[in-house]
Design a protein around this motif. Sequence first.
Motif, PDB file in Angstrom:
ATOM      1  N   ARG A 151      12.477   5.802  16.505  1.00 19.13           N
ATOM      2  CA  ARG A 151      11.869   6.780  17.414  1.00 19.13           C
ATOM      3  C   ARG A 151      10.417   7.035  17.069  1.00 19.13           C
ATOM      4  O   ARG A 151       9.659   7.540  17.866  1.00 19.13           O
ATOM      5  CB  ARG A 151      12.716   8.054  17.458  1.00 19.13           C
ATOM      6  CG  ARG A 151      12.484   9.066  16.374  1.00 19.13           C
ATOM      7  CD  ARG A 151      13.748   9.890  16.164  1.00 19.13           C
ATOM      8  NE  ARG A 151      13.982   9.934  14.736  1.00 19.13           N
ATOM      9  CZ  ARG A 151      13.724  10.996  13.993  1.00 19.13           C
ATOM     10  NH1 ARG A 151      13.317  12.096  14.542  1.00 19.13           N
ATOM     11  NH2 ARG A 151      13.891  10.962  12.690  1.00 19.13           N
ATOM     12  N   TRP A 152       9.982   6.676  15.868  1.00 15.58           N
ATOM     13  CA  TRP A 152       8.574   6.922  15.489  1.00 15.58           C
ATOM     14  C   TRP A 152       7.631   5.892  16.094  1.00 15.58           C
ATOM     15  O   TRP A 152       6.424   6.073  16.065  1.00 15.58           O
ATOM     16  CB  TRP A 152       8.434   6.934  13.974  1.00 15.58           C
ATOM     17  CG  TRP A 152       8.935   5.697  13.309  1.00 15.58           C
ATOM     18  CD1 TRP A 152      10.213   5.452  12.905  1.00 15.58           C
ATOM     19  CD2 TRP A 152       8.181   4.541  12.961  1.00 15.58           C
ATOM     20  NE1 TRP A 152      10.301   4.213  12.344  1.00 15.58           N
ATOM     21  CE2 TRP A 152       9.060   3.630  12.354  1.00 15.58           C
ATOM     22  CE3 TRP A 152       6.832   4.188  13.102  1.00 15.58           C
ATOM     23  CZ2 TRP A 152       8.647   2.390  11.890  1.00 15.58           C
ATOM     24  CZ3 TRP A 152       6.423   2.951  12.636  1.00 15.58           C
ATOM     25  CH2 TRP A 152       7.335   2.058  12.035  1.00 15.58           C
TER      26      TRP A 152
ATOM     27  N   ARG B  78      14.021   8.996  -3.842  1.00 14.84           N
ATOM     28  CA  ARG B  78      13.191   9.325  -2.694  1.00 14.84           C
ATOM     29  C   ARG B  78      12.378   8.097  -2.261  1.00 14.84           C
ATOM     30  O   ARG B  78      12.179   7.876  -1.069  1.00 14.84           O
ATOM     31  CB  ARG B  78      12.266  10.489  -3.034  1.00 14.84           C
ATOM     32  CG  ARG B  78      11.970  11.339  -1.805  1.00 14.84           C
ATOM     33  CD  ARG B  78      10.986  12.451  -2.074  1.00 14.84           C
ATOM     34  NE  ARG B  78      11.428  13.396  -3.080  1.00 14.84           N
ATOM     35  CZ  ARG B  78      10.637  14.376  -3.552  1.00 14.84           C
ATOM     36  NH1 ARG B  78       9.415  14.494  -3.108  1.00 14.84           N
ATOM     37  NH2 ARG B  78      11.081  15.205  -4.469  1.00 14.84           N
TER      38      ARG B  78
ATOM     39  N   VAL C 229       1.462   4.354  -2.842  1.00 18.08           N
ATOM     40  CA  VAL C 229       1.451   5.809  -2.655  1.00 18.08           C
ATOM     41  C   VAL C 229       2.605   6.423  -3.442  1.00 18.08           C
ATOM     42  O   VAL C 229       2.428   7.403  -4.173  1.00 18.08           O
ATOM     43  CB  VAL C 229       1.575   6.167  -1.162  1.00 18.08           C
ATOM     44  CG1 VAL C 229       1.749   7.667  -0.991  1.00 18.08           C
ATOM     45  CG2 VAL C 229       0.359   5.687  -0.398  1.00 18.08           C
TER      46      VAL C 229
ATOM     47  N   ARG D 225      13.003   7.043   1.533  1.00 13.38           N
ATOM     48  CA  ARG D 225      11.960   7.497   2.449  1.00 13.38           C
ATOM     49  C   ARG D 225      10.781   6.542   2.531  1.00 13.38           C
ATOM     50  O   ARG D 225       9.980   6.630   3.444  1.00 13.38           O
ATOM     51  CB  ARG D 225      11.461   8.881   2.042  1.00 13.38           C
ATOM     52  CG  ARG D 225      12.592   9.808   1.643  1.00 13.38           C
ATOM     53  CD  ARG D 225      12.323  11.221   2.023  1.00 13.38           C
ATOM     54  NE  ARG D 225      12.595  11.449   3.411  1.00 13.38           N
ATOM     55  CZ  ARG D 225      12.366  12.596   4.037  1.00 13.38           C
ATOM     56  NH1 ARG D 225      11.840  13.597   3.376  1.00 13.38           N
ATOM     57  NH2 ARG D 225      12.650  12.735   5.315  1.00 13.38           N
ATOM     58  N   VAL D 226      10.642   5.656   1.553  1.00 13.64           N
ATOM     59  CA  VAL D 226       9.500   4.744   1.585  1.00 13.64           C
ATOM     60  C   VAL D 226       9.951   3.292   1.740  1.00 13.64           C
ATOM     61  O   VAL D 226       9.434   2.557   2.579  1.00 13.64           O
ATOM     62  CB  VAL D 226       8.637   4.886   0.306  1.00 13.64           C
ATOM     63  CG1 VAL D 226       7.412   4.001   0.385  1.00 13.64           C
ATOM     64  CG2 VAL D 226       8.222   6.339   0.100  1.00 13.64           C
TER      65      VAL D 226
ATOM     66  N   ASN E  25       0.829  -1.204   0.000  1.00  5.97           N
ATOM     67  CA  ASN E  25       0.000   0.000   0.000  1.00  5.97           C
ATOM     68  C   ASN E  25       0.864   1.255   0.000  1.00  5.97           C
ATOM     69  O   ASN E  25       0.563   2.221  -0.692  1.00  5.97           O
ATOM     70  CB  ASN E  25      -0.912   0.019   1.228  1.00  5.97           C
ATOM     71  CG  ASN E  25      -2.072  -0.935   1.063  1.00  5.97           C
ATOM     72  OD1 ASN E  25      -2.330  -1.426  -0.045  1.00  5.97           O
ATOM     73  ND2 ASN E  25      -2.769  -1.199   2.140  1.00  5.97           N
ATOM     74  N   LEU E  26       1.924   1.226   0.794  1.00 12.01           N
ATOM     75  CA  LEU E  26       2.784   2.403   0.856  1.00 12.01           C
ATOM     76  C   LEU E  26       3.570   2.568  -0.443  1.00 12.01           C
ATOM     77  O   LEU E  26       3.798   3.687  -0.911  1.00 12.01           O
ATOM     78  CB  LEU E  26       3.729   2.304   2.060  1.00 12.01           C
ATOM     79  CG  LEU E  26       3.029   2.300   3.424  1.00 12.01           C
ATOM     80  CD1 LEU E  26       4.047   2.294   4.542  1.00 12.01           C
ATOM     81  CD2 LEU E  26       2.091   3.485   3.565  1.00 12.01           C
TER      82      LEU E  26
ATOM     83  N   PRO F  41      13.144   2.539   4.938  1.00  9.59           N
ATOM     84  CA  PRO F  41      12.666   2.593   6.333  1.00  9.59           C
ATOM     85  C   PRO F  41      11.917   1.336   6.751  1.00  9.59           C
ATOM     86  O   PRO F  41      11.940   0.968   7.921  1.00  9.59           O
ATOM     87  CB  PRO F  41      11.744   3.816   6.332  1.00  9.59           C
ATOM     88  CG  PRO F  41      12.294   4.691   5.282  1.00  9.59           C
ATOM     89  CD  PRO F  41      12.795   3.765   4.203  1.00  9.59           C
ATOM     90  N   GLN F  42      11.304   0.659   5.795  1.00  7.32           N
ATOM     91  CA  GLN F  42      10.602  -0.573   6.146  1.00  7.32           C
ATOM     92  C   GLN F  42      11.585  -1.708   6.388  1.00  7.32           C
ATOM     93  O   GLN F  42      11.275  -2.690   7.052  1.00  7.32           O
ATOM     94  CB  GLN F  42       9.634  -0.968   5.022  1.00  7.32           C
ATOM     95  CG  GLN F  42       8.655   0.128   4.712  1.00  7.32           C
ATOM     96  CD  GLN F  42       7.597  -0.302   3.736  1.00  7.32           C
ATOM     97  OE1 GLN F  42       6.868  -1.268   3.954  1.00  7.32           O
ATOM     98  NE2 GLN F  42       7.501   0.406   2.623  1.00  7.32           N
TER      99      GLN F  42
END
Lengths: 252, 272
Positions: free
Chosen positions: B270-271, B185, B175, B189-190, B171-172, B193-194
């Motif tokens: 941290r998120w 990017r 996007v 950024r997508v 799903n991400l 991070p996973q």
Amino acid sequence: MLDITITRKCYPDRGGQPHVALSGLRLHAEQGEFVCVVGPSGCGKSTLLNVVGGLDRDVDGCVSGAGEAHDIGFMFQEPRLMPWLSVLDNVLLVGDCTAATRRRARELLVAMELGEVLDAFPGRLSGGMCRRVALARAFVIEPRLLLMDEPFVSLDAPTANRLRAMLIELWQRCGSTVLFVTHDLREALALADRVCFLSAAPGRVVLDLPVTLARPRLADDAGVLALHSRLLAEHPDLLAGLARPGAGEGDD
Amino acid sequence: MKGATPEAAALPAAVTQPDLRARPAWRHDERWLRFVSLLGFVVLWQVVAGLLHDASLPPPALVFSRMLAEIGSAALPWHLGVTLGRVVLSFALALAIGAAFGVALGHWRRLDLLLDGWLVLGLNIPALVTIILCYVWFGLNDVAAVVAVALNKIPTVIVVVREGARAVDRNLMQVARAYRLPRWRVLTRVYLPQLYPWLLAAARSGLSLIWKIVLVVELLGRSNGVGFQLNVFFQMFDIAGILAYTLAFAAVVLTIEAAVLRPLERRLNRWR
């Protein structure tokens, strides 16, 4: 302006039988027009958006006027924010990295009452707030075309109404063409310049209805409700999938 | 070298739930507990050494003074530095290659089916065999040493990262495609991070595995490094020397873990 012609779109189904999702679908929208697409569940509404948005290219047909990079905004059923990016960074993710975009992102978020949580991570926000961030993300690129796939589903009625009002305001200011998919007829009547009804799968447009009610309107305004019941009376068969009492927003 | 194989085999299971818990208020408490536990170990050692009163188990004080002497003569820092260099090189190599393959295998099912057998083979070849073969094929040099260690670690990195790549949220990614984000990017950024939790899990388990294998590699075919020194001490039954070097190196690895990997993990998580 947007021109969609889908001759045929099918999925290889589990049983090996291809499942035809869309067939003979034609849809047209003027620049700046707000078009709602309604239809029973499983009629290929999401498929239609995926094709228009270029997420699904395996299709027999063509879409013109959808534009190139940075021209399309997309809002999904879920907010689909990146949980590891702050609210502001989520919005900036889709923009070009200019100072102007940065300023616009901030302004958008502040206008949507998210100024307090610019640096918070989405995991800490409520569902309604996440949708607002997703809405800001869609508008930060000032899209020529905005595709929305039941973006306000599973929200309580007041929250959904507020988001709809924000959407209309942003749309009027930005002048985007909007293709808004929903299974909720009253929502469609409250938002749209024009409502297109899809048949059950394989989906095609079976009724194209301009909505001339004055704005701003709410899903439970008298005018919307009157039009809603008139449509149910005139096209009972067509709206069978949508007309059940309880299909109205806030009830599901 | 027996230590390496079961560890490698147990890894996939341990890694399906990477340690992602945040450590908020009781961090101070935890640190205290860690210290007490370490102290307890030294006391236990002292007691046992005192009871045995045998040259095969020197007391802590003797080992620590030996360590200081070795540090003073610059021998320990030199060998430690050499070993550390090999650890870092093979660690970086294993992580880079393993991550690339892991992502590819997680992404393309056919490739996964094609290479899965090789992977199982790689996971089960004893470290000793890889080391011997590398020395035979590439000669007794540092390239062979680093390659041998990396080869031992790569399969476990692949297994972990492949699991992460399979868990990537479609799903991400949608996007990213819907908004036509530039490739770089999307990656930074997508997509990545996973993978971070999985890469970190691979890194942490990798560090402890790799430094053990490096010692074996040095013992078998290098003329410097902690492993080589241990072999020399072994020939002379110099137990204090062996323990001094072992403790020094373990301390360095623990420091890397505490000063680099754990803060990195905290930052990336941290998120949550």
